[in-house]
Design a protein around this motif. Structure first.
Motif, PDB file in Angstrom:
ATOM      1  N   UNK A  67     -34.959  28.485  15.789  1.00  0.00           N
ATOM      2  CA  UNK A  67     -35.667  27.769  14.714  1.00  0.00           C
ATOM      3  C   UNK A  67     -34.797  27.667  13.464  1.00  0.00           C
ATOM      4  N   UNK A  68     -33.988  28.703  13.264  1.00  0.00           N
ATOM      5  CA  UNK A  68     -33.099  28.680  12.107  1.00  0.00           C
ATOM      6  C   UNK A  68     -32.018  27.596  12.278  1.00  0.00           C
ATOM      7  N   UNK A  69     -31.560  27.450  13.528  1.00  0.00           N
ATOM      8  CA  UNK A  69     -30.425  26.552  13.729  1.00  0.00           C
ATOM      9  C   UNK A  69     -30.839  25.076  13.854  1.00  0.00           C
ATOM     10  N   UNK A  70     -32.095  24.814  14.149  1.00  0.00           N
ATOM     11  CA  UNK A  70     -32.483  23.415  14.331  1.00  0.00           C
ATOM     12  C   UNK A  70     -33.820  23.116  13.641  1.00  0.00           C
ATOM     13  N   UNK A  71     -33.763  22.450  12.487  1.00  0.00           N
ATOM     14  CA  UNK A  71     -34.996  22.190  11.718  1.00  0.00           C
ATOM     15  C   UNK A  71     -35.961  21.246  12.442  1.00  0.00           C
ATOM     16  N   UNK A  72     -35.480  20.626  13.549  1.00  0.00           N
ATOM     17  CA  UNK A  72     -36.397  19.740  14.276  1.00  0.00           C
ATOM     18  C   UNK A  72     -37.372  20.527  15.141  1.00  0.00           C
ATOM     19  N   UNK A  73     -37.081  21.794  15.329  1.00  0.00           N
ATOM     20  CA  UNK A  73     -38.077  22.650  16.005  1.00  0.00           C
ATOM     21  C   UNK A  73     -39.150  22.969  14.965  1.00  0.00           C
ATOM     22  N   UNK A  74     -40.356  22.437  15.191  1.00  0.00           N
ATOM     23  CA  UNK A  74     -41.389  22.535  14.145  1.00  0.00           C
ATOM     24  C   UNK A  74     -42.573  23.407  14.540  1.00  0.00           C
ATOM     25  N   UNK A  75     -42.797  23.559  15.837  1.00  0.00           N
ATOM     26  CA  UNK A  75     -43.978  24.349  16.231  1.00  0.00           C
ATOM     27  C   UNK A  75     -43.553  25.351  17.289  1.00  0.00           C
ATOM     28  N   UNK A  76     -43.900  26.605  17.062  1.00  0.00           N
ATOM     29  CA  UNK A  76     -43.574  27.658  18.030  1.00  0.00           C
ATOM     30  C   UNK A  76     -44.871  28.128  18.686  1.00  0.00           C
ATOM     31  N   UNK A  77     -44.957  27.935  19.976  1.00  0.00           N
ATOM     32  CA  UNK A  77     -46.169  28.337  20.699  1.00  0.00           C
ATOM     33  C   UNK A  77     -45.872  29.660  21.404  1.00  0.00           C
ATOM     34  N   UNK A  78     -46.683  30.666  21.111  1.00  0.00           N
ATOM     35  CA  UNK A  78     -46.415  32.010  21.622  1.00  0.00           C
ATOM     36  C   UNK A  78     -47.417  32.468  22.676  1.00  0.00           C
ATOM     37  N   UNK A 102     -61.829  15.760  20.428  1.00  0.00           N
ATOM     38  CA  UNK A 102     -61.840  16.128  19.008  1.00  0.00           C
ATOM     39  C   UNK A 102     -60.696  17.094  18.680  1.00  0.00           C
ATOM     40  N   UNK A 103     -60.402  17.990  19.643  1.00  0.00           N
ATOM     41  CA  UNK A 103     -59.328  18.962  19.405  1.00  0.00           C
ATOM     42  C   UNK A 103     -58.007  18.242  19.183  1.00  0.00           C
ATOM     43  N   UNK A 104     -57.759  17.197  19.990  1.00  0.00           N
ATOM     44  CA  UNK A 104     -56.493  16.467  19.809  1.00  0.00           C
ATOM     45  C   UNK A 104     -56.387  15.926  18.382  1.00  0.00           C
ATOM     46  N   UNK A 105     -57.512  15.402  17.885  1.00  0.00           N
ATOM     47  CA  UNK A 105     -57.482  14.857  16.516  1.00  0.00           C
ATOM     48  C   UNK A 105     -57.189  15.951  15.506  1.00  0.00           C
ATOM     49  N   UNK A 106     -57.812  17.122  15.713  1.00  0.00           N
ATOM     50  CA  UNK A 106     -57.577  18.227  14.771  1.00  0.00           C
ATOM     51  C   UNK A 106     -56.140  18.737  14.856  1.00  0.00           C
ATOM     52  N   UNK A 107     -55.636  18.849  16.090  1.00  0.00           N
ATOM     53  CA  UNK A 107     -54.284  19.395  16.275  1.00  0.00           C
ATOM     54  C   UNK A 107     -53.211  18.457  15.721  1.00  0.00           C
ATOM     55  N   UNK A 108     -53.530  17.172  15.653  1.00  0.00           N
ATOM     56  CA  UNK A 108     -52.550  16.215  15.125  1.00  0.00           C
ATOM     57  C   UNK A 108     -52.161  16.578  13.691  1.00  0.00           C
ATOM     58  N   UNK A 109     -53.070  17.277  12.990  1.00  0.00           N
ATOM     59  CA  UNK A 109     -52.797  17.631  11.576  1.00  0.00           C
ATOM     60  C   UNK A 109     -51.645  18.621  11.439  1.00  0.00           C
ATOM     61  N   UNK A 110     -51.337  19.306  12.551  1.00  0.00           N
ATOM     62  CA  UNK A 110     -50.231  20.276  12.479  1.00  0.00           C
ATOM     63  C   UNK A 110     -48.937  19.591  12.065  1.00  0.00           C
ATOM     64  N   UNK A 111     -48.852  18.334  12.356  1.00  0.00           N
ATOM     65  CA  UNK A 111     -47.632  17.575  12.064  1.00  0.00           C
ATOM     66  C   UNK A 111     -47.351  17.504  10.561  1.00  0.00           C
ATOM     67  N   UNK A 112     -48.432  17.592   9.773  1.00  0.00           N
ATOM     68  CA  UNK A 112     -48.250  17.468   8.318  1.00  0.00           C
ATOM     69  C   UNK A 112     -47.755  18.750   7.683  1.00  0.00           C
TER      70      UNK A 112
END
Ligand code: ASP
Length: 472
Positions: free
Chosen positions: A26-37, A166-176
């Motif tokens: 994540x440090x080396x590539x700012x295009x990595x935006x979401x980490x799913x654990x 509805x979840x898809x619509x809510x999860x789309x906000x993560x992009x912001x």
């Protein structure tokens, strides 16, 4: 700009070194935006956290108390991973107190909702600590996001949830988010905020659903292998690595035995045309395997992968004039359905039907979600065959065990003349009899059923021969 969703499974989250490597990515590539654990996987001498939670939840439901012994093991797992990274015991204990709060909700929830809350909490604990590590220790702009807060709504059975529109619509906000989002996989809530989880291994699905919701350019899935191999490395030494493979090819291979990612995790990204990159956490610079909708076909390489599935039995039904009895197949299938026995493959003749079934389908179905208690008992195979014979007024019902299917897959097989003849030639030269043969209408797969032995040595030989024919 590229927008990458990266998933780290239990294995990746079971050592401090791996968690550190993930942070480096994540440090080396700012295009990595979401980490799913995922939750912490198997660490030295201790079971997976999710398995401990499953056991603890059951005991708590039966005896009223979540065992201290299990709680302590979960604590040790987290100490093992996070203490070497500089996270204090105090911080780990503080995060683990969330589990105690969840446990205290037992009497307010139905047993399955309670199970979902406890079993899914491994992901929550890990992701909270991971977010702390990434932000406070590594200095990255990272933030934990709780599926409960963002409206990650799942419907259906609490232990086998499905994402809602509805979840898809809510999860789309993560992009912001201006932060790297650290997101726990596997769990969500229903629309009345009751705990829900996907089925086991569901973090792959969380990642796929989020990749779709944010319209990611890539879904990375980090593993301990270089990518996907053309055959099982336990059977073929040094099998070829696939550079690119289509979703449909992987579906065929995973259905048989390839353990790439959760079966259902491919669908959302496949429909959204988002590639999945399977990569090795220990070799981040190598390309890994890319799963895509379309790939270039090398006409010299019609086959891309070979998979085998052992432990099957074939049930053969014979009835004279079966072909004239309207609804006969429907009756056969409904008898299997009523007994919750899933069928792998069906072949038919004018007066006969052959069904391939996994031996495990006859076992007790205690872990099958949604199967009622009355069906959760083992079924005797011979008794089941008698039952079929009687119900269907069949002339003969025969069961044959130790069957294996081998699946040969490749988009390049379409319109390619001679693939089947090569397969049957190598098998006949080795005196291996083909009992069942089936080619899907897409011409993307050929399935061969053979009689194996209990060690699986016949099928091993068959896979080696077919592999050598197409790959060497
Ligand atoms: N931790 C969950 C499991 O073991 C979910 C996952 O790892 O994907 O099934």
């Amino acid at each position: 700009m590229e927008y990458i969703v990266s998933k780290f499974g239990g294995w990746a989250n079971a050592s401090s070194d791996n968690v550190k490597r993930a942070a480096d990515l994540f440090q080396s590539n700012p295009q990595r935006r979401i980490k799913i654990d995922s939750a912490v996987g198997k660490v030295d001498g201790l079971p997976k956290v999710t398995d401990l939670l499953v056991e603890g939840a059951e005991i708590a439901l039966k005896s009223g108390t979540f065992p201290d012994e299990i709680f302590n093991k979960i604590k040790l797992n987290h100490y093992f991973v996070f203490k070497p990274l500089g996270v204090t015991e105090k911080k780990i204990d503080e995060v683990l107190s969330i589990l105690s709060i969840h446990i205290s909700k037992k009497d307010q929830l139905s047993p399955d909702h309670f199970r979902a809350l406890i079993i899914g909490s491994g992901e929550e604990l890990f992701a909270r600590l991971d977010a702390f590590y990434l932000s406070e220790i590594r200095g990255l702009k990272a933030q934990f996001v709780d599926p409960k807060d963002i409206g990650h709504y799942l419907s259906g059975h609490p232990l086998n949830g499905r994402i809602t529109h509805e979840a898809y619509e809510n999860l789309a906000k993560l992009k912001d988010s201006d932060y790297i989002v650290v997101y726990p996989g596997f769990y969500g809530v229903d629309t009345s905020d009751k705990p829900m989880i996907y089925s086991r291994g569901g973090t792959d699905k969380t990642a796929a659903d989020i990749a779709k919701a944010v319209n990611a350019t890539m879904y990375e899935n980090w593993k301990d292998v270089d990518g996907i191999y053309s055959a099982d490395p336990r059977i073929i030494s040094n099998p070829e690595l696939m550079n690119e493979v289509t979703y449909k090819e992987i579906r065929e291979l995973s259905y048989i035995s390839f353990n790439v990612l959760h079966q259902e995790a491919m669908l959302p990204v496949m429909h959204a045309n988002i590639p999945i990159n399977i990569k090795n956490l220990h070799k981040p610079d190598s390309k890994g395997t890319l799963i895509v909708n379309d790939r270039e076909i090398n006409p010299k390489r019609p086959v891309i992968g070979i998979a085998g599935l052992k432990g099957l039995c074939s049930i053969n039904l014979e009835k004279c004039l079966m072909n004239e009895e309207v609804g006969f197949s429907d009756k056969v299938l409904s008898l299997f359905r009523e007994n919750r026995i899933s069928i792998e493959q069906i072949t038919t003749g004018i007066d006969s039907i052959g069904l391939l079934v996994k031996d495990s389908e006859f076992d007790e179905k205690s872990v099958h979600i949604g199967v009622s208690e009355s069906l959760r008992k083992p079924i005797d195979k011979d008794e089941f065959c008698h039952f079929l014979k009687k119900q269907l007024h069949a002339d003969k019902v025969q069961i044959r065990t130790d069957r294996t299917v081998i699946c040969i897959v490749g988009e390049g097989m379409r319109n390619h003349i001679g693939t089947l003849s090569k397969i049957s030639k190598v098998l006949s030269d080795a005196r291996i009899n083909i009992e069942i043969i089936d080619q899907g209408p897409s011409e993307r797969n050929i399935i061969i059923g053979i009689k194996d032995d209990s060690e699986g040595s016949v099928s091993k030989k068959a896979v080696q021969l077919i592999y050598n024919e197409f790959f060497s």
